[in-house]
Design an enzyme around this catalytic site. Structure first.
Site, PDB file in Angstrom:
ATOM      1  CG  HIS A 169      61.395  64.985  64.986  1.00  0.00           C
ATOM      2  ND1 HIS A 169      61.854  66.117  64.369  1.00  0.00           N
ATOM      3  CD2 HIS A 169      62.119  64.839  66.121  1.00  0.00           C
ATOM      4  CE1 HIS A 169      62.842  66.636  65.093  1.00  0.00           C
ATOM      5  NE2 HIS A 169      63.009  65.888  66.168  1.00  0.00           N
ATOM      6  CB  SER A 290      31.267  60.118  52.409  1.00  0.00           C
ATOM      7  OG  SER A 290      31.408  60.067  51.004  1.00  0.00           O
ATOM      8  CE  LYS A 296      35.940  58.878  54.880  1.00  0.00           C
ATOM      9  NZ  LYS A 296      36.060  59.872  53.802  1.00  0.00           N
ATOM     10  CD  GLU A 303      38.308  66.870  57.925  1.00  0.00           C
ATOM     11  OE1 GLU A 303      38.854  65.771  57.761  1.00  0.00           O
ATOM     12  OE2 GLU A 303      37.310  67.228  57.264  1.00  0.00           O
TER      13      GLU A 303
END
Length: 469
Positions: A169, A290, A296, A303
């Site tokens: 969970h 970025s 970043k 992804e």
């Protein structure tokens, strides 16, 4: 706006290999709408292989003269060289890969080229090409999965002693080893390999010889062709053979499930490399930055794999919907089976290769993983098991430990940081040796059975895997 001229240029019927029936040429709009050579040209290897075997069979049974067979085989070999060299001129007016190759062959060798299509149809021809393609795709993917499985073994061995939190969970559940987690990923990809190999068995059936739908009047030898092309068997029913795309759907289904596995891995990698987790570092060359935030480091590869999974799931849906309303036998709808098939193969292949290249270079932050496993009372189940071994029924042990956890939450400490007297307040069965089971190392080492997370079992599982080859 002025309506467009309804009259558009036409391809003369004589230019079509099937044009004898037609008095009017194909409308240019239809030409553009119905062509498939822009995507099915990638079947050229399979098409040439199938045509070569078909020509040799026609020669064997006496339908073609030996000189014609030799001219066809040599001509197809020359076309193969032209395509490999990038010198072959693909023509949309010739509709598909089959007619492009046949047209070029006829231009090269004359009437012998026109005889190649004897005893076959584009229906059984494309069915054969597709089965050869799926077979080749599976063989390639199985090799790549083997490389990835070996990478996971290496990573599991490297991190066999690294303790991290296991989750249910998305809450910290029990401590596990990073190596055990990598072996869990490996189990998923091994099932993917098994599914693909099972799919290969059903795909490796020869449809050539079914012709358009009913078979052919010529004395063909289908088993000879099957042997030439490496098929295990010959299709039993001509109607089914030309219209069946189960093998393609099954392949894309296996690809979709494999992508779902990679997507789940991606989700974990994305979480693990965030500062909130900090379990791993991905190599810079598999990340991007970025355009506005200079600090970043984005995990773009995981992804994108996660995102591309949706494409492959969509490819599966496209094939299922494509087939659901088709009567027997072949229908032109099946021209649309190739883009989703090719896309699923390409996407899975690229994703597997990226993971195989990226994972060996992942840095595991062992101290951070261990510190995280210490949170969330991950050894609570070990305390319950400790009490059970001393005779307390599990449900009573569960309640006692739950009360102890509640007490530790109020104090803001871990179970292992409670005193012996505090712990005995929840059960008189607790003795000083309880602290041995409340440690992270004690917890993982206690799961020392086949398939367990103990480092010794991780190494044993790796040894078994390597002994199997």
């Amino acid at each position: 706006m002025t309506p467009a001229d309804p009259v558009s240029p036409k391809t003369p019927p004589a230019a079509k290999l099937w044009g004898g029936r037609f008095a009017e040429g194909t409308d240019a709009l239809v030409e553009a709408f119905s062509e498939s050579v822009s995507f099915d040209q990638r079947l050229w290897r399979q098409d040439i292989a199938g045509s070569t075997a078909h020509a040799r069979m026609l020669g064997k049974v006496g339908v073609l003269k030996a000189a014609d067979v030799e001219a066809i085989v040599d001509g197809l070999a020359q076309i193969r060289s032209e395509i490999e060299a990038g010198k072959f001129e693909w023509q949309l007016a010739l509709e598909d890969v089959h007619m492009n190759i046949e047209s070029r062959l006829t231009a090269m060798i004359g009437d012998a080229g026109k005889r190649l299509h004897t005893a076959r149809s584009r229906n059984d021809q494309v069915a054969t090409d597709l089965r050869l393609y799926v077979r080749d795709a599976i063989d390639e993917l199985v090799i790549t999965i083997g490389v990835l499985a070996e990478v996971l073994l290496d990573l599991a061995e490297r991190e066999a002693d690294t303790i991290m939190p296991g989750f249910t969970h998305m809450q910290i559940a029990q401590p596990v080893t990073f190596g055990h987690h990598m072996l869990a990923w490996r189990e998923q990809v091994l099932r993917d390999r098994a599914r693909l190999l099972d799919c290969r068995r059903r795909a490796n059936v020869l449809p050539l010889g079914s012709a358009a739908l009913a078979g052919t009047v010529y004395p063909i030898d289908r088993h000879f062709v099957a042997e030439q092309l490496g098929f295990d068997s010959v299709s039993e029913n001509s109607l089914d053979a030309v219209s069946d795309r189960d093998f393609a759907i099954e392949f894309v289904s296996a690809a979709a499930l494999a992508m779902v596995h990679l997507s789940r891995w991606s989700e974990e990698l994305i979480l693990w490399c965030t500062p909130m987790f900090g379990f791993i570092k991905l190599p810079d060359r598999f990340c991007t930055g970025s355009s506005i935030m200079p600090q970043k480091k984005n995990p773009d590869v995981p992804e994108l794999v996660r995102g591309k999974t949706g494409r492959v799931v969509g490819d599966l849906n496209a094939l299922l919907v494509l087939m659901k309303g088709q009567p027997l036998a072949y229908n032109r709808d099946n021209q649309e089976d190739k883009p989703p098939l090719f896309d699923a193969h390409d996407t899975l292949s690229a994703s597997l290769r990226l993971f195989a290249a990226m994972l060996p270079n992942v840095t595991v932050e062992r101290a951070t993983c261990r510190a995280a496993a210490f949170k969330g009372y991950s050894t609570a189940t070990d305390l319950a098991d400790y009490l059970v071994k001393r005779g307390l029924p599990f449900r009573d042990a569960h309640h006692a430990v739950g009360s102890a956890v509640g007490h530790a939450v109020k104090k803001g400490c871990d179970l292992s940081e409670l005193s012996l007297d505090e712990l005995r307040g929840f059960s008189a069965l607790i003795e000083a040796d309880v602290f041995d089971v409340l440690t992270l190392d004690g917890s993982v080492n206690a799961r020392n059975h086949w398939g367990g997370t103990a480092p010794a079992q991780v190494r044993a599982a790796i040894a078994r895997a390597r002994s199997r080859g």
